[in-house]
Enzyme design. Structure first.
Site, PDB file in Angstrom:
ATOM      1  N   LYS A 239       0.853  -1.189   0.000  1.00 32.64           N
ATOM      2  CA  LYS A 239       0.000   0.000   0.000  1.00 32.64           C
ATOM      3  C   LYS A 239       0.890   1.241   0.000  1.00 32.64           C
ATOM      4  O   LYS A 239       1.753   1.399   0.860  1.00 32.64           O
ATOM      5  CB  LYS A 239      -0.903  -0.015   1.232  1.00 32.64           C
ATOM      6  CG  LYS A 239      -1.745   1.236   1.373  1.00 32.64           C
ATOM      7  CD  LYS A 239      -2.784   1.107   2.469  1.00 32.64           C
ATOM      8  CE  LYS A 239      -3.510   2.422   2.670  1.00 32.64           C
ATOM      9  NZ  LYS A 239      -4.554   2.328   3.700  1.00 32.64           N
TER      10      LYS A 239
ATOM     11  N   ARG B 213     -10.777   9.943   2.480  1.00 36.50           N
ATOM     12  CA  ARG B 213     -10.584  10.627   3.773  1.00 36.50           C
ATOM     13  C   ARG B 213     -11.700  11.643   4.000  1.00 36.50           C
ATOM     14  O   ARG B 213     -12.079  11.900   5.142  1.00 36.50           O
ATOM     15  CB  ARG B 213      -9.191  11.253   3.831  1.00 36.50           C
ATOM     16  CG  ARG B 213      -8.102  10.162   3.823  1.00 36.50           C
ATOM     17  CD  ARG B 213      -6.693  10.730   3.742  1.00 36.50           C
ATOM     18  NE  ARG B 213      -5.716   9.666   3.573  1.00 36.50           N
ATOM     19  CZ  ARG B 213      -4.430   9.875   3.293  1.00 36.50           C
ATOM     20  NH1 ARG B 213      -3.974  11.114   3.162  1.00 36.50           N
ATOM     21  NH2 ARG B 213      -3.608   8.852   3.143  1.00 36.50           N
TER      22      ARG B 213
ATOM     23  N   LYS C 160       1.588  10.052   5.629  1.00 35.95           N
ATOM     24  CA  LYS C 160       1.671   8.646   6.045  1.00 35.95           C
ATOM     25  C   LYS C 160       2.925   7.953   5.503  1.00 35.95           C
ATOM     26  O   LYS C 160       2.973   6.732   5.401  1.00 35.95           O
ATOM     27  CB  LYS C 160       0.391   7.922   5.617  1.00 35.95           C
ATOM     28  CG  LYS C 160      -0.877   8.501   6.269  1.00 35.95           C
ATOM     29  CD  LYS C 160      -2.088   7.591   6.080  1.00 35.95           C
ATOM     30  CE  LYS C 160      -3.292   8.113   6.877  1.00 35.95           C
ATOM     31  NZ  LYS C 160      -4.447   7.184   6.820  1.00 35.95           N
TER      32      LYS C 160
ATOM     33  N   GLU D 208       7.400  -7.097   0.814  1.00 39.55           N
ATOM     34  CA  GLU D 208       6.286  -6.862   1.751  1.00 39.55           C
ATOM     35  C   GLU D 208       5.239  -7.965   1.616  1.00 39.55           C
ATOM     36  O   GLU D 208       4.712  -8.471   2.610  1.00 39.55           O
ATOM     37  CB  GLU D 208       5.601  -5.520   1.446  1.00 39.55           C
ATOM     38  CG  GLU D 208       6.363  -4.294   1.869  1.00 39.55           C
ATOM     39  CD  GLU D 208       5.971  -3.828   3.274  1.00 39.55           C
ATOM     40  OE1 GLU D 208       5.165  -4.502   3.935  1.00 39.55           O
ATOM     41  OE2 GLU D 208       6.498  -2.776   3.694  1.00 39.55           O
TER      42      GLU D 208
ATOM     43  N   LYS E 128      -2.394  -1.581  -3.670  1.00 38.71           N
ATOM     44  CA  LYS E 128      -3.243  -0.399  -3.585  1.00 38.71           C
ATOM     45  C   LYS E 128      -2.414   0.860  -3.667  1.00 38.71           C
ATOM     46  O   LYS E 128      -1.384   0.927  -2.996  1.00 38.71           O
ATOM     47  CB  LYS E 128      -3.985  -0.455  -2.246  1.00 38.71           C
ATOM     48  CG  LYS E 128      -4.854   0.718  -1.954  1.00 38.71           C
ATOM     49  CD  LYS E 128      -5.409   0.583  -0.570  1.00 38.71           C
ATOM     50  CE  LYS E 128      -6.235   1.813  -0.279  1.00 38.71           C
ATOM     51  NZ  LYS E 128      -6.627   1.883   1.096  1.00 38.71           N
TER      52      LYS E 128
ATOM     53  N   SER F 294     -10.472   5.637  -4.079  1.00 34.53           N
ATOM     54  CA  SER F 294     -11.438   6.731  -4.201  1.00 34.53           C
ATOM     55  C   SER F 294     -11.043   7.776  -5.251  1.00 34.53           C
ATOM     56  O   SER F 294     -11.889   8.217  -6.033  1.00 34.53           O
ATOM     57  CB  SER F 294     -11.612   7.391  -2.836  1.00 34.53           C
ATOM     58  OG  SER F 294     -10.372   7.814  -2.319  1.00 34.53           O
TER      59      SER F 294
ATOM     60  N   TYR G 101     -15.277   1.190  -6.191  1.00 31.58           N
ATOM     61  CA  TYR G 101     -16.526   1.932  -6.029  1.00 31.58           C
ATOM     62  C   TYR G 101     -17.405   1.801  -7.272  1.00 31.58           C
ATOM     63  O   TYR G 101     -18.529   2.285  -7.286  1.00 31.58           O
ATOM     64  CB  TYR G 101     -16.212   3.401  -5.697  1.00 31.58           C
ATOM     65  CG  TYR G 101     -15.334   3.494  -4.473  1.00 31.58           C
ATOM     66  CD1 TYR G 101     -15.874   3.322  -3.204  1.00 31.58           C
ATOM     67  CD2 TYR G 101     -13.950   3.665  -4.588  1.00 31.58           C
ATOM     68  CE1 TYR G 101     -15.062   3.346  -2.075  1.00 31.58           C
ATOM     69  CE2 TYR G 101     -13.132   3.687  -3.469  1.00 31.58           C
ATOM     70  CZ  TYR G 101     -13.697   3.526  -2.218  1.00 31.58           C
ATOM     71  OH  TYR G 101     -12.890   3.537  -1.105  1.00 31.58           O
TER      72      TYR G 101
HETATM   73  C1  PBG Z   1      -7.300   3.530   6.046  1.00 33.85           C
HETATM   74  C2  PBG Z   1      -7.615   3.323   4.613  1.00 33.85           C
HETATM   75  C3  PBG Z   1      -7.467   4.243   3.565  1.00 33.85           C
HETATM   76  C4  PBG Z   1      -8.028   3.659   2.444  1.00 33.85           C
HETATM   77  C5  PBG Z   1      -8.473   2.392   2.814  1.00 33.85           C
HETATM   78  N1  PBG Z   1      -8.199   2.188   4.149  1.00 33.85           N
HETATM   79  C6  PBG Z   1      -6.943   5.626   3.574  1.00 33.85           C
HETATM   80  C7  PBG Z   1      -5.557   5.854   3.976  1.00 33.85           C
HETATM   81  O1  PBG Z   1      -4.742   4.942   4.114  1.00 33.85           O
HETATM   82  O2  PBG Z   1      -5.250   7.022   4.214  1.00 33.85           O
HETATM   83  C8  PBG Z   1      -8.141   4.330   1.102  1.00 33.85           C
HETATM   84  C9  PBG Z   1      -9.245   3.851   0.221  1.00 33.85           C
HETATM   85  C10 PBG Z   1      -9.583   4.758  -0.902  1.00 33.85           C
HETATM   86  O3  PBG Z   1      -8.976   5.826  -1.136  1.00 33.85           O
HETATM   87  O4  PBG Z   1     -10.515   4.407  -1.625  1.00 33.85           O
HETATM   88  N2  PBG Z   1      -6.206   2.916   6.570  1.00 33.85           N
END
Ligand code: PBG
Length: 326
Positions: free
Chosen positions: A196, A206, A218, A235, A250, A276, A315
């Site tokens: 990720k 968010r 992050k 990983e 992701k 998203s 989505y």
């Molecule tokens: C939280 C999480 C996130 C997403 C899924 N779980 C956001 C992040 O890591 O800041 C993102 C999903 C998306 O953008 O559709 N840990």
């Protein structure tokens, strides 16, 4: 011309194209992200995700019955936590009567066969909007992992089929697996967000959960997107060895190279998350009249199959199932 090979022969009509086609998509390929909040009768469109909604728990029964009727058989559950329940330790995350725990029960009561996967990370519960416990502006790894294991156990007790840690702390898969085994939840699966990246494509998500980091970013836990596939493979193999059942890459569309390399390097199924921001940009172009949404939706989704994804969190799942359910 006397050509030995005419590549276009296999493209002449839909019948032959569909015979030689290597990749297929059905509603069964999808994990449907569900955003759930407290309250009554709420079905609120997320402004940066046109056509996608946040539901209060009382509307979830109908929604999951609808998903099931479309052939969508797995949900990935996220909750929007009230501000007064947020702290720096994720205490609410393992409350047996918390919104997530009630949501799992509600979904399982409504459609017992539905596969319920729960998001495991502290950000929606954190007063700092970070995925871990914060100390002097640092995100602590080991104390966070302890909370994630407790949180996973409480999801399993509520009836979750899979827990899906999306936090990127080190060693959390092993800790969660040990806890689940010790407590007798031997059939609860773990889908690890194993590769990720620290991506700006998470912005609209968010907004949906009100979970943006309050300070910094992050990058000390999510991966550097300029890194190569080696790190993603490492990983992923580590998470596989720690006891994950499914891995994930992701975001999706900008990371197809990573998806392809990871899926060739591991021996368990690999999921991809079309996040998203990827959804938002296609919808935005559609709203401007610049792209045909149904076509780019399909094309973007089939790319994940081609790159080696076994399943897709998106989505677009509902729109896809409505349009292409045969
Ligand atoms: C939280 C999480 C996130 C997403 C899924 N779980 C956001 C992040 O890591 O800041 C993102 C999903 C998306 O953008 O559709 N840990």
């Amino acid at each position: 011309m006397h050509l030995l090979h005419r590549n276009r022969r296999l493209r002449q009509n839909e019948a032959i194209r569909s015979l030689v086609r290597e990749n297929h998509l059905t509603p069964h390929d999808f994990l449907v992200p569900l955003f759930i909040c407290e309250g009554k009768g709420i079905r609120q469109e997320i402004s940066s995700m046109p056509g996608y909604f946040r539901y209060s728990l009382d509307l979830i029964t109908k929604e999951v019955q609808f998903l099931w009727s479309l052939g969508l058989k797995s949900v990935l559950v996220f909750v929007k936590v009230a501000d007064h329940l947020k702290d720096n330790k994720g205490t609410e995350a393992y409350n047996s009567d918390g919104l997530m725990q009630r949501a799992v029960k509600t979904i399982k009561d409504a459609v017992p066969e539905m596969l319920v996967m729960t998001d495991v990370a502290l950000d929606p519960y954190s007063s700092y909007g970070h995925d871990g416990i914060v100390h002097h502006n640092q995100i602590l790894n080991d104390p966070t992992v302890e909370v994630l294991a407790k949180m996973s156990l409480s999801h399993a007790k509520a009836g979750a089929d899979f827990v899906a840690p999306s936090d990127m702390m080190d060693g959390r898969i092993k800790a969660i697996r040990n806890t689940l085994e010790q407590e007798g939840f031997i059939n609860t699966g773990i889908m690890s967000y194993s590769a990720k990246y620290a991506s700006a494509f998470y912005g609209p998500f968010r907004d949906a959960l009100d979970s943006a980091p309050g300070f910094g970013d992050k990058k000390t836990y999510q991966m550097d997107f300029a890194g190569g596939a080696k790190e993603a493979i490492l990983e992923s193999i580590r998470d596989q060895n720690e006891g994950a059942d499914i891995l994930m890459v992701k975001p999706g569309m900008s990371y197809l190279d990573i998806l392809s390399e990871v899926s060739k390097s591991v021996s368990i199924p690999v999921a991809v998350y079309q996040v998203s921001g990827e959804y938002a940009m296609l919808q935005a172009a559609h709203q401007k009249g610049w792209l045909a949404i149904d076509k780019v939706m399909y094309e973007s989704l089939i790319a994940f199959k081609r790159a080696g994804a076994q399943m897709i969190a998106s989505y677009f799942a509902i729109d896809f199932a409505k349009k292409y359910n045969l």
